[in-house]
Structure formats: structure tokens, C-alpha cells
Scaffold this active site. Structure first.
Site, mmCIF file in Angstrom:
data_model
loop_
_atom_site.group_PDB
_atom_site.id
_atom_site.type_symbol
_atom_site.label_atom_id
_atom_site.label_comp_id
_atom_site.label_asym_id
_atom_site.label_seq_id
_atom_site.Cartn_x
_atom_site.Cartn_y
_atom_site.Cartn_z
ATOM 1 N N HIS A 61 10.597 -0.137 2.171
ATOM 2 C CA HIS A 61 10.396 0.440 0.844
ATOM 3 C C HIS A 61 8.900 0.591 0.565
ATOM 4 O O HIS A 61 8.427 1.663 0.193
ATOM 5 C CB HIS A 61 11.054 -0.435 -0.227
ATOM 6 C CG HIS A 61 10.583 -0.153 -1.624
ATOM 7 N ND1 HIS A 61 10.956 0.978 -2.307
ATOM 8 C CD2 HIS A 61 9.740 -0.830 -2.446
ATOM 9 C CE1 HIS A 61 10.373 0.967 -3.502
ATOM 10 N NE2 HIS A 61 9.629 -0.110 -3.604
ATOM 11 N N ASP A 64 -8.692 29.597 0.139
ATOM 12 C CA ASP A 64 -7.752 28.704 0.824
ATOM 13 C C ASP A 64 -8.493 27.405 1.112
ATOM 14 O O ASP A 64 -9.617 27.223 0.667
ATOM 15 C CB ASP A 64 -7.267 29.339 2.147
ATOM 16 C CG ASP A 64 -5.933 28.738 2.605
ATOM 17 O OD1 ASP A 64 -5.843 27.501 2.665
ATOM 18 O OD2 ASP A 64 -4.991 29.504 2.881
ATOM 19 N N TRP A 108 5.115 -4.953 3.777
ATOM 20 C CA TRP A 108 4.305 -3.743 4.003
ATOM 21 C C TRP A 108 2.891 -4.109 4.421
ATOM 22 O O TRP A 108 2.167 -3.282 4.960
ATOM 23 C CB TRP A 108 4.296 -2.846 2.762
ATOM 24 C CG TRP A 108 3.275 -3.216 1.720
ATOM 25 C CD1 TRP A 108 3.408 -4.171 0.753
ATOM 26 C CD2 TRP A 108 1.969 -2.656 1.549
ATOM 27 N NE1 TRP A 108 2.264 -4.243 -0.004
ATOM 28 C CE2 TRP A 108 1.356 -3.322 0.460
ATOM 29 C CE3 TRP A 108 1.245 -1.645 2.199
ATOM 30 C CZ2 TRP A 108 0.071 -3.017 0.020
ATOM 31 C CZ3 TRP A 108 -0.050 -1.364 1.740
ATOM 32 C CH2 TRP A 108 -0.613 -2.043 0.672
ATOM 33 N N SER A 136 -2.971 11.950 10.184
ATOM 34 C CA SER A 136 -2.674 12.995 9.211
ATOM 35 C C SER A 136 -3.547 12.855 7.964
ATOM 36 O O SER A 136 -4.143 13.827 7.501
ATOM 37 C CB SER A 136 -1.198 12.938 8.838
ATOM 38 O OG SER A 136 -0.963 13.637 7.663
ATOM 39 N N SER A 137 -3.648 11.631 7.442
ATOM 40 C CA SER A 137 -4.459 11.458 6.226
ATOM 41 C C SER A 137 -5.917 11.754 6.490
ATOM 42 O O SER A 137 -6.601 12.315 5.634
ATOM 43 C CB SER A 137 -4.430 10.039 5.691
ATOM 44 O OG SER A 137 -3.187 9.541 5.645
ATOM 45 N N HIS A 169 -7.444 -2.793 -0.051
ATOM 46 C CA HIS A 169 -7.861 -2.610 -1.432
ATOM 47 C C HIS A 169 -8.348 -1.197 -1.705
ATOM 48 O O HIS A 169 -7.894 -0.579 -2.663
ATOM 49 C CB HIS A 169 -8.828 -3.678 -1.938
ATOM 50 C CG HIS A 169 -8.997 -3.513 -3.401
ATOM 51 N ND1 HIS A 169 -8.091 -3.995 -4.312
ATOM 52 C CD2 HIS A 169 -9.863 -2.758 -4.111
ATOM 53 C CE1 HIS A 169 -8.415 -3.569 -5.528
ATOM 54 N NE2 HIS A 169 -9.498 -2.820 -5.425
ATOM 55 N N GLU A 215 -7.333 1.288 -0.282
ATOM 56 C CA GLU A 215 -6.081 2.050 -0.256
ATOM 57 C C GLU A 215 -5.412 2.094 -1.632
ATOM 58 O O GLU A 215 -4.901 3.133 -2.039
ATOM 59 C CB GLU A 215 -5.128 1.444 0.789
ATOM 60 C CG GLU A 215 -3.689 1.928 0.720
ATOM 61 C CD GLU A 215 -3.503 3.381 1.120
ATOM 62 O OE1 GLU A 215 -4.415 3.940 1.770
ATOM 63 O OE2 GLU A 215 -2.451 3.951 0.768
ATOM 64 N N TYR A 263 -6.815 2.138 -4.390
ATOM 65 C CA TYR A 263 -7.556 3.113 -5.199
ATOM 66 C C TYR A 263 -7.320 4.524 -4.714
ATOM 67 O O TYR A 263 -7.388 5.476 -5.496
ATOM 68 C CB TYR A 263 -9.036 2.737 -5.272
ATOM 69 C CG TYR A 263 -9.177 1.611 -6.254
ATOM 70 C CD1 TYR A 263 -9.059 1.872 -7.611
ATOM 71 C CD2 TYR A 263 -9.291 0.302 -5.838
ATOM 72 C CE1 TYR A 263 -9.077 0.852 -8.525
ATOM 73 C CE2 TYR A 263 -9.316 -0.730 -6.749
ATOM 74 C CZ TYR A 263 -9.210 -0.450 -8.095
ATOM 75 O OH TYR A 263 -9.207 -1.461 -8.990
ATOM 76 N N SER A 303 -6.890 13.341 -16.559
ATOM 77 C CA SER A 303 -8.069 13.904 -17.223
ATOM 78 C C SER A 303 -7.947 15.411 -17.401
ATOM 79 O O SER A 303 -8.678 16.000 -18.187
ATOM 80 C CB SER A 303 -9.332 13.595 -16.422
ATOM 81 O OG SER A 303 -9.451 12.211 -16.239
ATOM 82 N N HIS A 327 -9.720 -10.781 -2.817
ATOM 83 C CA HIS A 327 -8.914 -11.258 -3.954
ATOM 84 C C HIS A 327 -7.426 -11.296 -3.587
ATOM 85 O O HIS A 327 -6.632 -11.847 -4.329
ATOM 86 C CB HIS A 327 -9.165 -10.464 -5.239
ATOM 87 C CG HIS A 327 -8.779 -9.024 -5.203
ATOM 88 N ND1 HIS A 327 -9.468 -8.057 -5.872
ATOM 89 C CD2 HIS A 327 -7.785 -8.364 -4.582
ATOM 90 C CE1 HIS A 327 -8.907 -6.881 -5.678
ATOM 91 N NE2 HIS A 327 -7.881 -7.041 -4.894
ATOM 92 N N HIS A 328 -7.078 -10.705 -2.448
ATOM 93 C CA HIS A 328 -5.705 -10.836 -1.964
ATOM 94 C C HIS A 328 -5.532 -12.103 -1.146
ATOM 95 O O HIS A 328 -4.447 -12.386 -0.653
ATOM 96 C CB HIS A 328 -5.336 -9.627 -1.103
ATOM 97 C CG HIS A 328 -5.338 -8.346 -1.890
ATOM 98 N ND1 HIS A 328 -4.240 -7.909 -2.586
ATOM 99 C CD2 HIS A 328 -6.308 -7.436 -2.112
ATOM 100 C CE1 HIS A 328 -4.537 -6.762 -3.197
ATOM 101 N NE2 HIS A 328 -5.786 -6.464 -2.919
ATOM 102 N N THR A 369 -13.229 0.892 -15.049
ATOM 103 C CA THR A 369 -11.856 1.249 -15.404
ATOM 104 C C THR A 369 -11.723 1.316 -16.923
ATOM 105 O O THR A 369 -11.084 2.227 -17.469
ATOM 106 C CB THR A 369 -10.867 0.224 -14.819
ATOM 107 O OG1 THR A 369 -11.211 -0.002 -13.454
ATOM 108 C CG2 THR A 369 -9.447 0.734 -14.890
ATOM 109 N N LYS A 421 -13.005 4.497 -18.343
ATOM 110 C CA LYS A 421 -12.050 5.603 -18.210
ATOM 111 C C LYS A 421 -11.003 5.552 -19.312
ATOM 112 O O LYS A 421 -10.724 6.546 -19.973
ATOM 113 C CB LYS A 421 -11.364 5.541 -16.851
ATOM 114 C CG LYS A 421 -12.313 5.901 -15.762
ATOM 115 C CD LYS A 421 -11.579 6.067 -14.465
ATOM 116 C CE LYS A 421 -12.331 7.000 -13.569
ATOM 117 N NZ LYS A 421 -12.200 8.379 -13.910
ATOM 118 N N ARG A 423 8.133 -13.780 -4.283
ATOM 119 C CA ARG A 423 8.490 -12.413 -3.915
ATOM 120 C C ARG A 423 9.098 -12.411 -2.519
ATOM 121 O O ARG A 423 8.987 -13.395 -1.799
ATOM 122 C CB ARG A 423 7.259 -11.497 -3.986
ATOM 123 C CG ARG A 423 6.145 -11.877 -3.039
ATOM 124 C CD ARG A 423 4.848 -11.121 -3.319
ATOM 125 N NE ARG A 423 4.896 -9.755 -2.823
ATOM 126 C CZ ARG A 423 3.826 -9.064 -2.427
ATOM 127 N NH1 ARG A 423 2.616 -9.629 -2.455
ATOM 128 N NH2 ARG A 423 3.922 -7.831 -2.013
#
Ligand code: HEM
Ligand SMILES: [Cu+2]
Lengths: 533, 189
Positions: free
Chosen positions: A84, A113, A149, A177-178, A261, A263, A265, A276, A310-311, A336, A339, A458
Site C-alpha cells: 500500500h 511541448d 515501505w 523514470s522519476s 525526508h 521524498e 517534500y 497557490s 528525526h525518523h 511552512t 506559506k 503501527r
């Protein structure tokens, strides 16, 4: 400047003989180099993945509906949570943003294009193969990935199912690809802007995507490195992460989160751009603080590289490390906050109307902020020892990802569907989709804060009795959110097939070059660059 | 000629080369994180890993600091699926900094197969890691035991005289891994 205009009339790199419209049949899609076709394919791919990953979430919520083991065995449950997460991150959210970038960036900057149309075709067509490979692991001997994951070693190496090799290749392909997509986006934004479209005139969606693309080329290769090391540990007897051979499993976590991390963002910055664009349209006021938005996005991107641990507060890093990563993380709340302040101020005293894209955008601002706050709680190192690996973390990241990334994608689709299809979508159904998603999402994830604080871990298929009520609520909300997405599918198909004719400026007063084009947009647009005031 | 005057194709090619180099560089950086991490941990002692080489005496380091005593505790753990018996002869020693502490670890392979084990040391608190030296240790190399074989393995340690004074007790913990499939070897230093 003139050179740019000239090339559009003769030798254009990205135009083929099919000047007047798309080719017919299946090969149109296989061979296309048209940014609109590719954007469409990305979006459909993403939606299929969204439903696939969503179906797995339904399995998870069904098992957690009641305490005890009912429906699936724990091994399969673990495969479901893992797949998932992987499918939603790499299959749904990221491709959806790339699809939106493909569709909208050329239209927003007045380019004919993408800069590299053939590479564009490649970066899309890798995806379905990677996805099939990833999903097929579920049917292999020993089952699919079951290590979460985040695939921490040695769970994903020493103790992993044999299908892990295919998982690794799938990640490699998704990464390639990315990276190709990101390079293409950077090349387009830097080189193909219409004359007069200076950097500081670019719509924020273009800005946030430019910064996201840089994040992608910086961290996707690191992820590729991490899975390559796993591959070597599994098959070639190296010991990058194997403690018995002199390696260190904690090293894996550093490498992973150095990618991970930024990622997260990558999955939120394009949303900032979307919101926006939408809020000013429906508040009928220009965006407040454009320049500060650009700088805030850039600061967030920069800071995202120095907060990864922080993880890992609980792995045993020294006090100075805990403090450094704690303060650095808390610092992200500043840009943040800028924003959120700008968005609220944009709406303040605006003549607001509440069409579906606006509803999703406002929900984005409110609910993303809640996710930001739970992030701040988690960022407090001593508190995180309590919260880590509980449902509180699950609540946090679903609040930033569902109303953050997913709602913004919905908002974008509703906002630009008239431009893409030439028809207005059914507003009543759109609003129904919004309210069902909004209620379903909150019902699913809000209770998770409480059960997390109360200590429910979890990634566990069973739980203690005291968590039963909240879990049942979460499951009901989950089923509601899940089924509602079929309504979304219906709305989109209905809109493609017909509906009220959309004007060129589908939303009254909407800003941006895309609204100067007819709806639906012709197959080729801006073959002569527009004049930007 | 400024960049803007070039055709978009050339500009794009340049962008691709530049960004491609960044991506390639970051792939390399991912791998570079391994030695960076190892050096970082070696200097700071962060992951509790001790020096995988025997400690060399020198005149200065041999001097014993009799003003304090340090309690060193020993822990033996077996990693999942490691079936050997594995334990220290004594669970703690008290030594002066600079003085050699000696004990033995006992290992027995109760299975019917030849097996190779590797003990991985870790020191707690990590601030003491670089002050606990091992003159002789079974952990420097893999240990091979035939079916049913048992072995007494000596361990000789020295606590460095420069150990910060607030540390009075430290733990040396060994985790024993089954590395039969990886073969015999010496840990890379
Ligand atoms: C103010 C902003 C944020 C702060 C301070 C923050 C802080 C944190 C912290 C400290 C954790 C680790 C919790 C733990 O494992 O114990 C975490 C987890 C997570 N965050 Fe955030 N976060 C923020 C924004 C975001 C955003 C914008 C996203 C994504 C769009 C995000 C996605 C995630 C994810 C996916 C995880 C869980 C990873 C996992 O272990 O599976 N966060 N966050
Ligand atoms: Cu993070």
C-alpha cells in the site's frame, strides 16, 4: 530572443509529421511524444495505482475493523501495508504530479511541448512495467515485500522473501523514470519559457515543480544506491547492512531517510503550487506574498536535506544529534508557516466562491496544517520516544499526504479538467465527492491520533481491546473514503464524454497563460510563443 | 553570445548533461555515505563498534592509573537462529585504566554441522567506545566449530587512561552471528 521565435516555425526538435492532430489507434499512445498525451497517460496510470493501493488499504482496514485475527494472516497483512505504502508513494502520488507537470508546465510557460519529448515517452512507459513487476511479487513464492515501505535492512535483506530482487528492480525502474521526468521538467522550465516569462513571473506550480525536480535528481539516485546495496548484500555476499559481516543496519536507515525526508517534500511541494494557483482564482484576489512563497519553497527544500534523522530518534543517536535534528526539523515549520499565512491572507476578505477545486484547496490548507502540527509534536525528540512507531505517526503522515498530496491532486484535476476536456464537470457530483472524501478521510485518520498516543503500534494486524472503538470508526471512514473514489472516476469519465461547454477562461478571472488557450486545448499549443506582459 | 541566444535544443542538451551529472554524482554519494559513516562512527564511537584490530602496547599506554577502578561488564547475545552456546566465564571485571583485564568466553556448537560464527562487539555508553581496547579478542576473526566442538576463547582488554572520569562502568556486549554461508574471514578494519 528572436532565435527562440524562429525555431518554432521551422526545425522544431519536438514536432513530428503529425502536425494536425494525434495519430489514430493504440500506437498513438505507445509512440506519442506529445506532452498532453503523456500527461494524460501519467494521470490514468496514477489513478489505476491509486485504486490498487486503495484496495490494499481496504484489506488493512477490514482486518483492523475488529480486534483479533479475522480475514488475512499476519504475513499477508504485512505485505498489504508494505505494498500500500509503496504503490501510493511511487505509483499514485509521484506519477500524478509528473502527469500534471506534463500537462500544465508547457501551457503555463508558453512552451510548445516538453524540452525532451522522446525521453518523456520513455519515462512514462517504464512505469507500467515497473508497476507490474512490483505487484507481481505478491504472487511469487514466499509472497511480496513484507518489510514496510521503508524496507529497513536486515528485514529487507537477511529476512526478506525471495521476491525482494524483483522489488529492487522495480524500485530501480521507478527511480530512473522519476529522474528522467525531473530532468525533462528542469530542461523545459529553464529553456523553453516564452519571451518575457522571467523566473519571477512563473506561476508557483512551475516554481514548486522546478524545486521538486531538483530534489528528485538529488535523492532518487541515493535510493537507487540503497537498493543496489541491498541487492549486493542479498546476492553477492557483501555486508553493507549485515552486522555479522561487519556492516551496520543503522547505516541503512541513514541512507534511506536521506532520501526519504526530501521524498516527503517531493510529494508535497507541487501541491503547494497547485493550491497557490487555485485559491487566488476563487478568492478573486491575487496570491499574497508571491516572492516569499518562492523563497519559502526553496528553504523547505534546502532544510529537507538536514533533518532526516528525526525518523531515527530512537535508534540511539547521541544527545547533540537528537538536538540538532530536533531544532533543524522545528525550523521547517517557519517557511511552512509563511506559506499557510500567505494562503489564509489570500483568502482573507476575498469574494470567495466554493466550487469543488476551491473546497479541496481550503481543506488542504486546514488539514495539511493539522498534519504539520502533529509533525511538530513528533519532531520533539523526547516526545518522539513515546510516539515513534505508533498510530500517531500514521495519523501524521496521512494528514500531510491525503489532504496534502491527494486533495491537491483532486483540486488540480477539477480545476483543469475543463481546460483538458472542453467540458465542465458535474459540480453537484464534484461537491459530493469532496464532502464524502473530507468526512471519510477525517473519520479514518483523526482517531488514529488518539490510539497512537494511547500506545497502539503501527504495522500490527491485531490490537488490544481498548483500541476497538476508534479502529472501527477508522475502518468505516476508510471504506467511505475508498468507495467515494469510484464516484471520482465516474465524474471524470462523465466530464470527458460531455457536459456544459467550457469557456477558454473556464473560471472567471483565472490567471495564467493556460486560460488564453481554447478549451479543450488543441493538440499543439504555443507553436508560436505567446507574448507575456 | 549569451545562453539565451542559443537554440533551445542546445540549451536542453546542456541542461541534460548538467542534471545527469548531478544525478550520477548523487548515486556515487549514496555509496560514499558508507565510508563516511564508518569513519564518522570510528572517530566518535557512535555505533559502539570497537576497533577490529588488536591493540598495540606502547610505553606510555602501559602505565597503570591506580587512582580509579573501572567496572567492565560482559554480555553475550546470540543473533536469531544462532544455535551455539555462548557465554563469558565471568560477567564483570574491575580494572585500573592501563591494566590488562583477562577472561574467557566459552562457545560450543551443539549441532551436527560445521559452523562458522562471528562475534560483533559493541560498547555502551558509546562515549567509552574508543577507550576500551582489546589486546586479544575472538572477535577479530570468524570462529569455526566442528559439529559438537567446544572452545575456550580468551579475551584481554585494557581500559584507556584517558577514559573520561565520569564514566565508571561500561559494558562490552557481544552478539554472535551465524556466518557459515559467508565463510571464514577477518573483519575489515
Ligand atoms: C512541519 C512539517 C513536518 C514535520 C515537523 C514532520 C516531522 C516528522 C517526524 C518527526 C516524523 C517521524 C516520526 C516517527 O517515526 O517517530 C515524521 C514522519 C513522517 N512524515 Fe512528517 N513532518 C512534517 C511534514 C511532513 C510532510 C509535508 C510529509 C509528506 C507530505 C510528511 C510525511 C511523513 C511520513 C510519510 C512519515 C512517516 C515515515 C514512516 O516512518 O513511515 N511529513 N514526520
Ligand atoms: Cu521526515
Amino acid at each position: 530572443m528572436t532565435a527562440v521565435t524562429d525555431t518554432s516555425s521551422n526545425e522544431k526538435p519536438n514536432e513530428h509529421h503529425d502536425h494536425h492532430g494525434p495519430a489514430k489507434g493504440l500506437m498513438r499512445w505507445v509512440l506519442t511524444t506529445n506532452h498532453k498525451d503523456i500527461g494524460t497517460m501519467y494521470l490514468w496510470f496514477s489513478f489505476i495505482m491509486f485504486l490498487t493501493g486503495g484496495a490494499m488499504a481496504m484489506v488493512i482496514r477490514a482486518e483492523l475493523f475488529q480486534p483479533g485475527m479475522q480475514i488475512v494472516d499476519p504475513g499477508f497483512f504485512n505485505q498489504m501495508t508494505t505494498m500500500h505504502g509503496l504503490i501510493m508513494v511511487f505509483g499514485a502520488v509521484m506519477p500524478a504530479f509528473v502527469g500534471l507537470a506534463n500537462w500544465m508546465i508547457p501551457l503555463m510557460i508558453g512552451a510548445p511541448d516538453m524540452a525532451l519529448p522522446r525521453m518523456n515517452n520513455w519515462s512514462f512507459w517504464i512505469l507500467p512495467f515497473a508497476a507490474v513487476m512490483l505487484v507481481s511479487t505478491l504472487f511469487m513464492e514466499g509472497g511480496g515485500p513484507n518489510f514496510g515501505w521503508t524496507f529497513y535492512a536486515p528485514l529487507s535483506t537477511t529476512y526478506a522473501p525471495p521476491s525482494t530482487t524483483f522489488f529492487i528492480f522495480a524500485i530501480h525502474m521507478l527511480g530512473i523514470s522519476s529522474i528522467m521526468g525531473a530532468i525533462n521538467i528542469i530542461a523545459t522550465i529553464l529553456n523553453l519559457r516564452a519571451p518575457g516569462m522571467t523566473m519571477m513571473k512563473m506561476p508557483l506550480f512551475v516554481w514548486t515543480w522546478l524545486i521538486t525536480a531538483y530534489l528528485l535528481i538529488a535523492v532518487m539516485p541515493v535510493l537507487a544506491g540503497a537498493v543496489t546495496m541491498m541487492l549486493m548484500d542479498i546476492h553477492f555476499g557483501t555486508s553493507f547492512f549485515n552486522a555479522g559481516g561487519g556492516g551496520d543496519p543503522v547505516l541503512f536507515q541513514h541512507i534511506f531517510w536521506f532520501f526519504g525526508h526530501p521524498e516527503v517534500y517531493i510529494m508535497i511541494l507541487p501541491s503547494f503550487g497547485i493550491v497557490s494557483a487555485i485559491l487566488p482564482t476563487f478568492a478573486r484576489k491575487p496570491l499574497f506574498g508571491y516572492t516569499s512563497m518562492v523563497y519559502a519553497t526553496a528553504s523547505i527544500a534546502f532544510l529537507s536535506f538536514i533533518v532526516w534523522a528525526h525518523h531515527m530518534f530512537t535508534v540511539g543517536i547521541p544527545l547533540v544529534g537528537e538536538l540538532f535534528f530536533m531544532y533543524a526539523t522545528l525550523l521547517i515549520a517557519v517557511p511552512t508557516g509563511v506559506k499557510v499565512f500567505n494562503w489564509v491572507t489570500t483568502m482573507f476578505r476575498g469574494a470567495m466562491t466554493f466550487e469543488t477545486p476551491m473546497l479541496f484547496s481550503i481543506a488542504f490548507v486546514v488539514l495539511f496544517t493539522i498534519g504539520g502540527f502533529s509533525g511538530l509534536m513528533l519532531a520533539i525528540a523526547p516526545a518522539d520516544f513515546q510516539y515513534h512507531d505508533t498510530y500517531f505517526v500514521v495519523a501524521h503522515f496521512h494528514y500531510v499526504l491525503v489532504p496534502g498530496a491527494i486533495f491537491a491532486i483532486f483540486a488540480a484535476v477539477y480545476y483543469w479538467l475543463p481546460k483538458w476536456t472542453g467540458h465542465m464537470y458535474d459540480e453537484t457530483l464534484g461537491k459530493t465527492h469532496f464532502w464524502m472524501s473530507f468526512i471519510g478521510m477525517n473519520l479514518t485518520f483523526f482517531p488514529m491520533h488518539f490510539i497512537g498516543l494511547a500506545g497502539m503500534p503501527r504495522r500490527i494486524p491485531d490490537y488490544a481491546l481498548q483500541f476497538a472503538d476508534f479502529n472501527m470508526m477508522a475502518s468505516i471512514g476508510g471504506f467511505m473514503f475508498g468507495t467515494t473514489q469510484l464516484l471520482f472516476l465516474f465524474i471524470v469519465i462523465k466530464c470527458i464524454r460531455g457536459g456544459e461547454k467550457a469557456k477558454a477562461e473556464s473560471w472567471e478571472g483565472a490567471e495564467g497563460l493556460e486560460w488564453s488557450l481554447p478549451s479543450p486545448t488543441p493538440y499543439h499549443t504555443f507553436t508560436t510563443p505567446p507574448d507575456v506582459k | 553570445m549569451s545562453e539565451k541566444d542559443e537554440a533551445p535544443v542546445d540549451l536542453s542538451r546542456r541542461t541534460v548533461i548538467k542534471t545527469g551529472l548531478v544525478a550520477g554524482g548523487m548515486f556515487g554519494f549514496g555509496f560514499a555515505m558508507v565510508p563516511i559513516y564508518n569513519v564518522f562512527c570510528k572517530v566518535t564511537g557512535l555505533n559502539g563498534k570497537t576497533d577490529p584490530n588488536p591493540y598495540q602496547y606502547s610505553a606510555e599506554t602501559a602505565e597503570v592509573d591506580t587512582s580509579r577502578k573501572i567496572k567492565v561488564q560482559f554480555v553475550a547475545t546470540k543473533n536469531a537462529e544462532m544455535s551455539w552456546d555462548f557465554k563469558p566465564s565471568i560477567t564483570e571485571v574491575e580494572v585500573h585504566p592501563g591494566q590488562v583485564g583477562e577472561l574467557e568466553f566459552f562457545a560450543r556448537n551443539p549441532t551436527g554441522e560445521r559452523m562458522i560464527g562471528q562475534a560483533i562487539p559493541s560498547v555502551s555508553p558509546f562515549q567509552a567506545t574508543n577507550y576500551l581496547h582489546k589486546v586479544e579478542c575472538f572477535c577479530f576473526t570468524t570462529q569455526t566449530l566442528e559439529a559438537g566442538e567446544e572452545k575456550i576463547m580468551p579475551l584481554r582488554i585494557i581500559v584507556d587512561q584517558a577514559l573520561p572520569r565520569h564514566i565508571t562502568k561500561l559494558t562490552l556486549s557481544y552478539t554472535l552471528f551465524d556466518v557459515t554461508t559467508m565463510g571464514e574471514r577477518t573483519l575489515p578494519s
